[in-house]
Write a protein that holds these residues in place. Structure first.
Motif, PDB file in Angstrom:
ATOM      1  N   THR A  76       0.841  -1.187   0.000  1.00 36.00           N
ATOM      2  CA  THR A  76       0.000   0.000   0.000  1.00 36.00           C
ATOM      3  C   THR A  76       0.879   1.240   0.000  1.00 36.00           C
ATOM      4  O   THR A  76       2.041   1.190   0.409  1.00 36.00           O
ATOM      5  N   LYS A  99       0.874   5.895   0.015  1.00 38.75           N
ATOM      6  CA  LYS A  99       0.138   7.146   0.201  1.00 38.75           C
ATOM      7  C   LYS A  99       1.019   8.305  -0.228  1.00 38.75           C
ATOM      8  O   LYS A  99       2.191   8.381   0.157  1.00 38.75           O
ATOM      9  N   TYR A 158      -0.718   8.335   8.785  1.00 38.11           N
ATOM     10  CA  TYR A 158      -0.906   7.210   7.874  1.00 38.11           C
ATOM     11  C   TYR A 158      -0.943   5.887   8.636  1.00 38.11           C
ATOM     12  O   TYR A 158      -1.743   4.999   8.335  1.00 38.11           O
ATOM     13  N   GLU A 172      -4.300   5.515  10.066  1.00 41.11           N
ATOM     14  CA  GLU A 172      -5.262   5.146   9.033  1.00 41.11           C
ATOM     15  C   GLU A 172      -5.186   3.650   8.727  1.00 41.11           C
ATOM     16  O   GLU A 172      -6.219   2.982   8.566  1.00 41.11           O
ATOM     17  N   LEU A 173      -3.963   3.116   8.657  1.00 45.13           N
ATOM     18  CA  LEU A 173      -3.796   1.691   8.403  1.00 45.13           C
ATOM     19  C   LEU A 173      -4.363   0.860   9.552  1.00 45.13           C
ATOM     20  O   LEU A 173      -5.023  -0.160   9.325  1.00 45.13           O
ATOM     21  N   ARG A 217      -6.791   1.637  11.587  1.00 39.57           N
ATOM     22  CA  ARG A 217      -8.261   1.661  11.519  1.00 39.57           C
ATOM     23  C   ARG A 217      -8.762   0.762  10.392  1.00 39.57           C
ATOM     24  O   ARG A 217      -9.772   0.062  10.548  1.00 39.57           O
ATOM     25  N   ALA A 218      -8.057   0.783   9.257  1.00 36.52           N
ATOM     26  CA  ALA A 218      -8.479  -0.043   8.127  1.00 36.52           C
ATOM     27  C   ALA A 218      -8.387  -1.523   8.465  1.00 36.52           C
ATOM     28  O   ALA A 218      -9.282  -2.308   8.131  1.00 36.52           O
ATOM     29  N   THR A 275     -11.255  -2.496  10.744  1.00 31.76           N
ATOM     30  CA  THR A 275     -12.506  -2.599   9.988  1.00 31.76           C
ATOM     31  C   THR A 275     -12.551  -3.893   9.184  1.00 31.76           C
ATOM     32  O   THR A 275     -13.578  -4.579   9.140  1.00 31.76           O
ATOM     33  N   LEU A 276     -11.432  -4.242   8.561  1.00 30.49           N
ATOM     34  CA  LEU A 276     -11.385  -5.481   7.783  1.00 30.49           C
ATOM     35  C   LEU A 276     -11.563  -6.706   8.666  1.00 30.49           C
ATOM     36  O   LEU A 276     -12.289  -7.642   8.326  1.00 30.49           O
TER      37      LEU A 276
END
Length: 264
Positions: free
Chosen positions: A189, A191, A214, A217-218, A220-221, A224-225
């Motif tokens: 990934t 950014k 960043y 953000e990772l 949190r992602a 969520t996954l």
């Protein structure tokens, strides 16, 4: 159809973090005669991944397009030396004194001091490089974390360009993680980053903020996954709603013990 050499080169250039030696061993066993002609593939991989080499002093230095002098020669601004690289073994030799010929040498030294302190604070281990690049300064960082005993390896790469005319900073952050226990999963990934600041300390502070953001953000992602998409891919429990006791699997009677009915 791709040639054998180009196919093997693609394996090398796409090797996961910390696993180039494994790929090299496979190549040697499968097509040993191709190794001698794959120097450009190793060079491309090393420069793209910001490979780390150890100097005589024990200090680390980067192999990148930004500090390349020739095909196999690079320089290090932190230690004012140049060195040759064996791209296949990722080893350095023939070290010589090398003075930075740049009107921005003072800025480079200031960035080294500030960025080294920031990287040490935020990464367990990392290597940085600060190099003049036209009317800008390239600010590079690579942080590797290898855990082969747990079947995963990862790499964080940061590339920033400080424009000395506008005091603006543009760049990118790339993360590459490979997990290979009972499977083969790889996440890559990136950014893009745009900042505006002046002075070495201020630039580094803004870079640290961008990287922290960043990483959040990772995180949190991934949460969520894990709680959403990934969780929906498979049942938490089998259709019987009972966990399988794997240590007793050899003694199960299929119908009665697992399915809940009477065995035939």
């Amino acid at each position: 159809m791709a040639s054998k050499q180009s196919t093997v080169a693609s394996f090398i250039e796409s090797a996961p973090p910390g696993e180039l030696s494994n790929v090299l061993a496979d190549v040697k066993s499968l097509v040993p005669k191709e190794i001698q002609s794959l120097g450009s593939a190793f060079k491309k991989y090393n420069e793209a991944q910001y490979a780390i080499v150890k100097l005589k002093s024990g200090e680390a230095s980067l192999i990148t397009p930004y500090n390349s002098i020739s095909e196999d020669k690079y320089y290090d601004t932190a230690h004012s030396i140049s060195f040759r690289v064996d791209h296949t073994s990722q080893s350095a030799s023939d070290e010589e004194q090398h003075t930075i010929e740049s009107p921005h040498a003072g800025t480079i030294r200031s960035l080294h001091k500030s960025f080294a302190a920031a990287s040490a604070e935020h990464f367990p281990s990392s290597t940085i490089g600060i190099f003049p690049s036209d009317n800008s300064i390239a600010i590079l960082l690579v942080a590797n974390k290898y855990s082969p005993q747990n079947f995963w390896n990862g790499r964080w790469r940061s590339t920033y360009h400080l424009n000395l005319s506008s005091n603006s900073v543009t760049g990118s952050i790339k993360v590459d993680v490979h997990y290979y226990e009972d499977g083969n999963v790889r996440m890559t990934t990136s950014k893009k980053v745009e900042l505006s600041s002046s002075g070495a300390d201020a630039v580094v502070r803004e870079i640290a903020k961008a990287e922290n953001k960043y990483q959040e953000e990772l995180n949190r992602a991934f949460t969520t996954l894990a709680e959403g998409s990934f969780k929906g891919l498979r049942r938490q429990l089998p259709v019987t709603r009972q966990r399988v006791e794997w240590e007793k699997i050899g003694g199960y009677r299929l119908g009665q013990d697992i399915g809940g009915g009477r065995s035939k």
